[in-house]
Motif scaffolding. Structure first.
Motif, mmCIF file in Angstrom:
data_model
loop_
_atom_site.group_PDB
_atom_site.id
_atom_site.type_symbol
_atom_site.label_atom_id
_atom_site.label_comp_id
_atom_site.label_asym_id
_atom_site.label_seq_id
_atom_site.Cartn_x
_atom_site.Cartn_y
_atom_site.Cartn_z
ATOM 1 N N ASP A 73 -16.750 7.165 -44.157
ATOM 2 C CA ASP A 73 -16.058 5.868 -44.245
ATOM 3 C C ASP A 73 -14.605 6.004 -44.686
ATOM 4 O OD1 ASP A 73 -18.381 4.658 -43.461
ATOM 5 O OD2 ASP A 73 -19.031 4.137 -45.503
ATOM 6 N N GLN A 131 -11.804 6.333 -41.378
ATOM 7 C CA GLN A 131 -11.923 5.411 -40.249
ATOM 8 C C GLN A 131 -10.749 5.540 -39.291
ATOM 9 O OE1 GLN A 131 -12.781 1.387 -41.463
ATOM 10 N NE2 GLN A 131 -14.367 2.020 -42.928
ATOM 11 N N LYS A 155 -18.759 6.288 -31.973
ATOM 12 C CA LYS A 155 -18.910 6.435 -33.414
ATOM 13 C C LYS A 155 -20.384 6.656 -33.735
ATOM 14 C CE LYS A 155 -18.227 6.288 -37.850
ATOM 15 N NZ LYS A 155 -17.874 7.540 -38.535
ATOM 16 N N GLU A 190 -23.257 6.547 -36.344
ATOM 17 C CA GLU A 190 -23.471 5.791 -37.581
ATOM 18 C C GLU A 190 -23.777 6.692 -38.754
ATOM 19 O OE1 GLU A 190 -22.828 2.641 -37.909
ATOM 20 O OE2 GLU A 190 -22.228 2.633 -35.800
ATOM 21 N N LYS A 191 -24.491 7.778 -38.483
ATOM 22 C CA LYS A 191 -24.840 8.725 -39.547
ATOM 23 C C LYS A 191 -24.484 10.127 -39.084
ATOM 24 C CE LYS A 191 -28.771 10.540 -42.187
ATOM 25 N NZ LYS A 191 -30.240 10.513 -42.368
#
Length: 630
Positions: A137, A140, A160, A162-163
């Motif tokens: 995060d 970004q 992207k 997510e994890k």
């Protein structure tokens, strides 16, 4: 040994002990002495290696020229406007779309932009750039930058994650995005040469390749012309690849190969490329090498290019990758150990099947002390016990040697046979072989001396492989400089064959660590050469038209022609007391040598014209130390 003692020998504990010593007053006080001693040792080694002051000066000038030439492999090698136009307008017979896969993770903005723009600058335009972003995060901006490029160029595809799935998982996401029929693997902080994809497609079309790789250079960020390592690679060499991931960057392959190999495997994270390249090249029908620097590997504090210690888990992953590959593809349980060259340059120990008889054939004329030393070293040092020695007597005149032959009668594993006729090295060895009983033959000069006790095992583990013809050892002169570490055809003044790393110090690591791992070579010296009897008979033994010279190289080329690999291993070490100061033969001996060189060049013209596959064409054929061609 106790667990505590074992732990004391682990690298981290040794490093702590060394650090403690370095912090003492006497270590700091002795620094000037150490500097002087090391300078003297280096100067002495250079004096021996380059043949005196004149040789050292000549080599200094060569190195100075090489340093100036390095920039030619940087931005100066980029296509000019005319070259770019020609490449962009080239129409290939096959329609090839390349999916360039880049897993992103917290990529610095400068690196990210340079990476993307180097793809956009390609002269070959049918590509897509698949970016899978596993950044956290706090980064970004990585996604924002990628989306901005994507708006302007539809060939850029961004996703992207997510994890964060790790480098293998993130790359596998890239695979899921790919629509090309060829795949290229690209690191998020590196740079492409503008002609990279063009050259890859050209090779695929011209040579029907399904896997291609290029040479590469390591540069110091931020200057692309600050090239600190130029890695000129051999053509496809499976043993080199097992010992270290020499292929690395840039690799491009047919997407259909993935149906056989599968995707990246997370259990090899850190060395996932090595694992994947091992599997892909195993399944590929035609692996081709482009001997041009077309990929730039950025060295910065967090990169493996700067320090493998930044990713120590990669070492264990690479060892597992090699071990598991040999188990899965060949059903062989090998041992994989790091070498002194680099943690991810490996010694691979193959298991030996059974206890086959090794027949050692030693031609001899007089030279009683040489022969005595040779045989005593075999008998006293060798850990392999199932062997026989066949000494081939040829026209000796000194009584001392015949007295020694009588001594040898007391050794049941030694026999002396007599070859009558003028000297012909090939014919003498063929005669000696006819008197042996072993499944494996070991041709050995009488002026050698065993150093490593397991020398026969180190050779046998390769000679036993069905794909290997000759296995050769690492040989030193008496002053601990290298006499043999593999043979390159075309090398040397006569453009017939020569030894690489010749006269380098014994502890030298070699070009890109090559003196520290077993590798595929075109030929090895007959001064210490092991081969199976089956392979020896298949190619007709040594060619007796080569009476003195080049018979061993000719033999190895015959083995290659029959489909075998030849292997040089640095883990079988012997002294070879051949005089390195004797110079060129004169008179009739010189004329005979020149005739044999001419005969060799005529017989193997096609191979010589093509160049040695294990010696990059960017290297000069005038020097044995991987000097660049000017």
């Amino acid at each position: 040994m106790s667990k505590e003692n074992n732990q004391a020998d682990l690298p981290e504990h040794r490093d702590k002990r060394f650090d403690a010593v370095r912090d003492t007053w006497y270590w700091k006080l002795s620094k000037p002495v150490r500097v002087v001693v090391h300078f003297v040792i280096r100067t002495r080694n250079a004096y021996i290696h380059y043949g005196g002051i004149k040789g050292m000066y000549k080599r200094w000038k060569q190195k100075k020229g090489e340093a100036a030439k390095r920039v030619d492999f940087g931005t100066k090698s980029f296509p000019n406007a005319e070259e770019r136009r020609r490449e962009e307008e080239t129409v290939f017979p096959r329609e090839i779309k390349i999916s360039v896969l880049v897993p992103l993770y917290n990529t610095p903005e400068k690196f990210l932009r340079e990476m993307i723009e180097s793809v956009q600058a390609q002269t070959y335009k049918n590509w897509e750039l698949c970016l899978a972003d596993g950044s956290d995060d706090k980064h970004q901006d990585v996604g924002e930058i990628c989306l901005d490029y994507q708006k302007k160029d539809q060939r850029i595809i961004y996703k992207k994650i997510e994890k964060n799935l790790g480098i293998s998982g993130n790359t596998n996401v890239c695979f899921s995005m790919a629509t090309g029929n060829f795949i290229g693997l690209f690191d998020h902080d590196d740079v492409m040469h503008p002609s990279l994809l063009f050259e890859c497609v050209k090779t695929v079309c011209e040579k029907d390749a399904d896997y291609v790789y290029t040479d590469e250079a390591t540069f110091t960020s931020p200057n692309l012309d600050d090239l600190i390592v130029l890695h000129f690679k051999p053509d496809y060499s499976p043993d080199n690849l097992r010992a270290n991931n020499y292929i690395c960057h840039f690799s491009m392959f047919d997407a259909d190969l993935l149906k056989k190999t599968g995707l990246f495997r997370s259990e090899y994270d850190g060395s996932q490329d090595h694992d994947m390249i091992l599997r892909l090249t195993e399944e590929a029908k035609n692996v081709q090498h482009i001997p041009k620097i077309l990929y730039y590997w950025r060295s910065h504090p967090q990169s493996v290019a700067a320090d493998i210690g930044a990713k120590t888990y990669a070492i264990d992953a690479a060892k597992r990758a090699v071990h598991d590959h040999m188990r899965d593809y060949y059903g062989i349980e090998v041992e994989v150990e790091s070498t002194r060259a680099f943690p991810t340059i490996f010694q691979i120990k193959y298991p030996i099947t059974g206890t086959p008889l090794v027949s050692i054939v030693i031609p001899n004329k007089d030279h009683v002390e040489d022969l005595r030393r040779c045989i005593q070293s075999i008998v006293n040092k060798s850990t392999w016990t199932n062997y026989e020695i066949v000494v081939v007597e040829n026209n000796s005149k000194e009584q001392s040697i015949f007295d020694y032959y009588k001594e040898l009668e007391a050794l049941p594993q030694v026999q002396v046979v007599t070859y009558e006729g003028e000297f012909n090295y090939s014919r003498i060895n063929n005669f000696g072989v006819s008197k042996t009983r072993g499944e494996y033959l070991l041709l050995l000069n009488n002026d050698t001396e065993v150093i490593t006790p397991d020398w026969m095992e180190q050779l046998l583990m390769y000679a036993q492989r069905k794909d290997v013809g000759a296995a050769g050892a690492k040989l030193y002169y008496g002053d601990d400089t290298i006499q043999h570490a593999g043979v390159v055809i075309g090398l040397g003044a006569h453009r017939s064959a020569g030894h690489t790393h010749y006269k380098m110090p014994r502890q030298h690591l070699g070009y890109m660590g090559r003196l520290c791992y077993a590798q595929d070579v075109t030929a090895v010296t007959g001064a210490c050469l092991m081969v199976s009897r089956a392979a020896y008979d298949q190619v007709g033994g040594l060619d007796e038209s080569f009476t003195i010279s080049l018979n061993d190289v000719d033999f190895c080329l015959k083995l290659r022609e029959a489909g075998y690999l030849n292997i040089f291993t640095p883990f079988a070490e012997l002294y070879h007391y051949e005089s390195k100061t004797r110079g060129m033969e004169e008179g009739e001996k010189l004329r005979r040598y020149e005739r044999e060189c001419a005969h060799f060049r005529e017989k193997w013209k096609a191979q010589l014209d093509a160049g040695d596959p294990y010696y990059n064409p960017n290297f000069s054929l005038d020097y044995s130390d991987f000097t660049l061609r000017f």
